[in-house]
Design a protein around this motif. Structure first.
Motif, PDB file in Angstrom:
ATOM      1  N   LEU A  17      -7.510  -8.963   2.899  1.00 50.79           N
ATOM      2  CA  LEU A  17      -6.727  -7.771   2.605  1.00 50.79           C
ATOM      3  C   LEU A  17      -7.598  -6.521   2.660  1.00 50.79           C
ATOM      4  CD1 LEU A  17      -4.520  -9.114  -0.335  1.00 50.79           C
ATOM      5  CD2 LEU A  17      -3.853  -8.797   2.055  1.00 50.79           C
ATOM      6  N   GLU A  18      -7.020  -5.443   3.165  1.00 45.87           N
ATOM      7  CA  GLU A  18      -7.738  -4.189   3.307  1.00 45.87           C
ATOM      8  C   GLU A  18      -7.698  -3.378   2.015  1.00 45.87           C
ATOM      9  OE1 GLU A  18      -6.200  -1.904   6.510  1.00 45.87           O
ATOM     10  OE2 GLU A  18      -6.517  -3.476   8.019  1.00 45.87           O
TER      11      GLU A  18
ATOM     12  N   TYR B 253      -2.552  -4.752  -4.633  1.00 47.36           N
ATOM     13  CA  TYR B 253      -2.411  -4.591  -3.195  1.00 47.36           C
ATOM     14  C   TYR B 253      -0.923  -4.461  -2.886  1.00 47.36           C
ATOM     15  CZ  TYR B 253      -7.215  -6.304  -2.995  1.00 47.36           C
ATOM     16  OH  TYR B 253      -8.567  -6.464  -3.185  1.00 47.36           O
TER      17      TYR B 253
ATOM     18  N   ASN C 143      -1.171  -3.189   3.002  1.00 44.20           N
ATOM     19  CA  ASN C 143      -1.462  -4.175   4.034  1.00 44.20           C
ATOM     20  C   ASN C 143      -0.193  -4.578   4.774  1.00 44.20           C
ATOM     21  OD1 ASN C 143      -4.463  -5.533   3.822  1.00 44.20           O
ATOM     22  ND2 ASN C 143      -3.823  -4.578   1.905  1.00 44.20           N
TER      23      ASN C 143
ATOM     24  N   CYS D 134       1.809  -4.877  -0.170  1.00 49.46           N
ATOM     25  CA  CYS D 134       1.933  -5.621   1.080  1.00 49.46           C
ATOM     26  C   CYS D 134       3.384  -5.583   1.561  1.00 49.46           C
ATOM     27  CB  CYS D 134       1.500  -7.070   0.886  1.00 49.46           C
ATOM     28  SG  CYS D 134      -0.183  -7.271   0.246  1.00 49.46           S
TER      29      CYS D 134
END
Length: 225
Positions: free
Chosen positions: A182-183, A94, A124, A96
């Motif tokens: 989280l996307e 992810y 994110n 971020c």
């Protein structure tokens, strides 16, 4: 095993915003799942040689501390991205960041330089999550310095340096990790982004004393370059 890459970018500071800012530094902290939350694994930092405006402005050096000598000796943007992707690794990750600007600039510069976008996945906005957790809506975002203060932290390092900003953002990420979801996304599937100002004068992103965090930057524009 999931990997969380908390990253920050620094850009050239331009008085004439019709020119697109170049990414000149990438800093990131790599984390993974631990028994009691995310734990840090490694850190990454590289300067990036600017492509459009090869001579950086005095405003850029005053705001970021990054010098002409540092960017002259740095890898090009495609080479820096290759190093960054190698460091990230092949596990599910992810990306971020604090706010939307870094994502937009990554997408824009990769598109401009014909670098594929599939690696820009699961991006994110931690600033948005933190702002909402504090009971604010998205139109009243909380700056990094104020967020650290409200979380009981003091800023560690120098502001507006990519690795230091990333490391401080990672502290907030760890703190709020169990309160956010989280996307999953991929920049290759997103619509084209319009170029936006990196350093805006609106009041949506206030610092810890109620003023815009880039007020010092704005004051630089009153000086001769």
């Amino acid at each position: 095993m999931r990997t969380y890459i908390v990253y920050d970018l620094e850009f050239t500071v331009l008085r004439k915003q019709q020119y697109a800012a170049d990414i000149i530094e990438i800093g990131a902290v790599k984390l993974t799942d631990g028994e009691q939350g995310p734990i840090e694994l490694d850190r990454f930092q590289t300067y990036v040689k600017p492509e459009r405006n090869k001579v950086i402005t005095t405003h850029t050096t005053e705001f970021t501390g990054i010098t002409q000598e540092q960017v002259d000796a740095a890898p090009t943007f495609p080479d820096a991205i290759a190093l960054f992707r190698q460091w990230i690794g092949d596990t599910t990750y992810y990306l971020c960041s604090w706010g939307p600007d870094d994502k937009q600039h990554f997408v824009r510069q990769c598109r401009d330089m014909k670098i594929e976008l599939n690696w820009l996945c699961n991006m994110n906005d931690l600033q948005l999550y933190y702002t909402k957790l504090q009971g604010n809506n998205a139109s009243k975002r909380i700056g990094l310095a104020r967020a650290l203060e409200t979380a009981g932290f003091t800023f560690d390092g120098a502001q507006h340096r990519a690795l230091d900003d990333a490391a401080n953002t990672a502290r907030l990420f760890i703190r709020m990790f169990d309160q956010i979801t989280l996307e999953h996304n991929n920049a290759a599937d997103d619509p084209l982004y319009e170029t936006k100002l990196v350093y805006s004068s609106n009041d949506d992103d206030d610092d810890d004393d109620g003023h815009n965090p880039f007020s010092h930057l704005a004051s630089l524009f009153g000086k001769p370059q």
